[in-house]
Design an enzyme around this catalytic site. Structure first.
Site, PDB file in Angstrom:
ATOM      1  N   GLU A 176      -1.145  -1.314  -5.925  1.00 14.77           N
ATOM      2  CA  GLU A 176      -2.244  -0.548  -6.520  1.00 14.77           C
ATOM      3  C   GLU A 176      -1.795   0.154  -7.801  1.00 14.77           C
ATOM      4  O   GLU A 176      -0.653   0.599  -7.917  1.00 14.77           O
ATOM      5  CB  GLU A 176      -2.732   0.520  -5.539  1.00 14.77           C
ATOM      6  CG  GLU A 176      -3.441  -0.021  -4.317  1.00 14.77           C
ATOM      7  CD  GLU A 176      -3.812   1.094  -3.358  1.00 14.77           C
ATOM      8  OE1 GLU A 176      -5.007   1.393  -3.222  1.00 14.77           O
ATOM      9  OE2 GLU A 176      -2.881   1.649  -2.752  1.00 14.77           O
TER      10      GLU A 176
ATOM     11  N   ASP B 221      -3.835   1.305   6.773  1.00 15.87           N
ATOM     12  CA  ASP B 221      -2.863   1.010   5.730  1.00 15.87           C
ATOM     13  C   ASP B 221      -2.498  -0.476   5.676  1.00 15.87           C
ATOM     14  O   ASP B 221      -2.384  -1.055   4.586  1.00 15.87           O
ATOM     15  CB  ASP B 221      -1.614   1.863   5.915  1.00 15.87           C
ATOM     16  CG  ASP B 221      -1.911   3.355   5.827  1.00 15.87           C
ATOM     17  OD1 ASP B 221      -2.792   3.719   5.032  1.00 15.87           O
ATOM     18  OD2 ASP B 221      -1.270   4.138   6.545  1.00 15.87           O
TER      19      ASP B 221
ATOM     20  N   ASP C  32       0.859  -1.175   0.000  1.00 10.23           N
ATOM     21  CA  ASP C  32       0.000   0.000   0.000  1.00 10.23           C
ATOM     22  C   ASP C  32       0.902   1.233   0.000  1.00 10.23           C
ATOM     23  O   ASP C  32       1.726   1.409   0.904  1.00 10.23           O
ATOM     24  CB  ASP C  32      -0.919   0.014   1.229  1.00 10.23           C
ATOM     25  CG  ASP C  32      -1.836   1.227   1.248  1.00 10.23           C
ATOM     26  OD1 ASP C  32      -2.579   1.423   0.266  1.00 10.23           O
ATOM     27  OD2 ASP C  32      -1.802   1.988   2.239  1.00 10.23           O
TER      28      ASP C  32
END
Length: 393
Positions: free
Chosen positions: A282, A366, A188
């Site tokens: 991501e 997170d 992340d």
């Protein structure tokens, strides 16, 4: 090939760049300056003529560097391959504009990314213990830290704003796949922490620009004063020695920021590739995020795009899998234990810890997101929806 767990590590042919510091003599610096200038001139001349031709005829002009050498004979003084590469780069820029929607090619300015590229033809580019051989100029003193194994394809010579010279050698070489670790990780991306991993560990954001922001501001302030003095005396900035000295100082601060950031990103990305088989991350819309003026400087300082690109090509080189997760995947709002999904109102950005109303698990925002990214990445990997260097670069 060496056996590992009854499986063989497969060698792979890749193109790898080696950047080497050059120490040219005064005469060699003059040759480099001419080469940079000719490469820039041909780019601007060919681009300008293409634009004018299209305005007049509505057709594309297929011009080449050779047709300009009669009118501008000084173009013959530099490496002809350098000019041929300008033609190829301009053609590629046009192709990206029409086929991929990239920005239209821009005119080049002196002092900004001064460089030229030449090709290795029958040993015209070579490496010795402490020199680099280049076409039309011969051997240049160099600082070579590592052995360069493989076939040299091309060489790009550049000059930084601080006055340093470098050559980037593109080498066709062989690398072995890294051993499988049977470990997978979700990543992340963040601003407070550079990355948060699904195993619960966090890597602090070094904030290279922020650390040198005060020094940079001081040097830029002095530069602005010297610019004002030069203009008051009606002197050109190129003729003001004090201005040019200060300009170099500012450039050195920027170079230090860039170099320390690259070193950090290279070491971190290789460490992740070395220790994990599947890496899930991501697919952020970084260009769109940078438009947020409050976060633009912090996002640029983090260099998420460069980090993702490094992960991509290193995974491709070393036989690992990098999985791109859709940017709209609700990684933060989904409980990693029971998959309960919160609404945006229930989890504003300011909330860093939250308790799942369904299973009551306490989630670090997170870490929870990185676990969900990993789970989704493993699912996509099984479905063979993975991406390599081309997909993420």
């Amino acid at each position: 090939m060496q056996p590992t767990n009854n499986k063989y590590l497969m060698p792979k042919q890749i193109l790898k760049a080696h950047k080497i510091r050059l120490y040219p003599t005064d005469e060699q610096q003059i040759f480099f300056a001419k080469s940079f200038g000719c490469a820039r001139f041909i780019w601007n001349k060919m681009l300008g003529d293409k634009i004018d031709h299209y305005k007049t005829t509505k057709t594309t002009l297929n011009n080449t560097p050779a047709q300009y050498k009669k009118e501008f004979e000084w173009l013959k003084e530099v490496d002809s391959l350098a000019l041929a590469n300008v033609q190829q780069n301009l053609r590629a820029a046009y192709s990206k504009f029409f086929k991929q929607g990239a920005g239209f090619p821009k005119f080049k300015k002196k002092g900004i990314k001064d460089s030229y590229t030449t090709n290795n033809q029958k040993g015209s580019v070579a490496v010795t213990r402490n020199t680099i051989k280049l076409p039309k100029i011969g051997h240049i003193k160099a600082k070579i830290h590592q052995s360069i194994n493989g076939l040299i394809k091309s060489a790009t010579i550049s000059r930084t704003p601080s006055g340093k010279y470098y050559v980037s050698l593109l080498v066709e070489t062989i690398v072995d796949e890294l051993p499988k670790t049977h470990s997978n990780i979700g990543i992340d991306l963040g601003l407070t922490d550079f990355i948060v991993l699904s195993d619960g560990s966090k890597v602090a954001n070094p904030k290279f620009l922020s650390k040198l922001q005060d020094k940079l501001a001081r040097e830029q302030k002095i530069l602005a004063k010297r610019r004002a003095v030069a203009k008051a005396d009606q002197r050109k900035l190129s003729e003001s020695r004090n201005y040019q000295k200060q300009k170099t100082k500012v450039a050195k601060v920027y170079e230090k920021i860039t170099n320390t950031r690259k070193d950090f990103l290279h070491k971190l990305s290789f460490n992740l590739i070395k220790n994990h088989d599947v890496i899930a991350i991501e697919d952020l819309n970084i260009k769109g995020m940078v438009k947020n003026h409050k976060l633009a400087k912090a996002i640029s300082d983090s260099s998420w795009s460069s980090f993702t690109t490094m992960l991509a090509y290193k995974a491709d080189w070393y036989g690992k899998t990098l999985v791109k997760i859709d940017r709209w995947f609700p990684s933060s709002k989904t409980c990693s234990n029971c998959n309960h999904l919160l609404t945006k109102a229930e989890l504003p950005l300011s909330v860093r810890m939250w308790n799942c109303p369904s299973c009551l698990q306490q989630n670090d925002r997170d870490i929870n997101a990185s676990i969900n990214i990993l789970n989704q990445g493993l699912l996509l990997a099984k479905q063979s929806k993975t991406v390599g260097a081309t997909g993420l670069a």
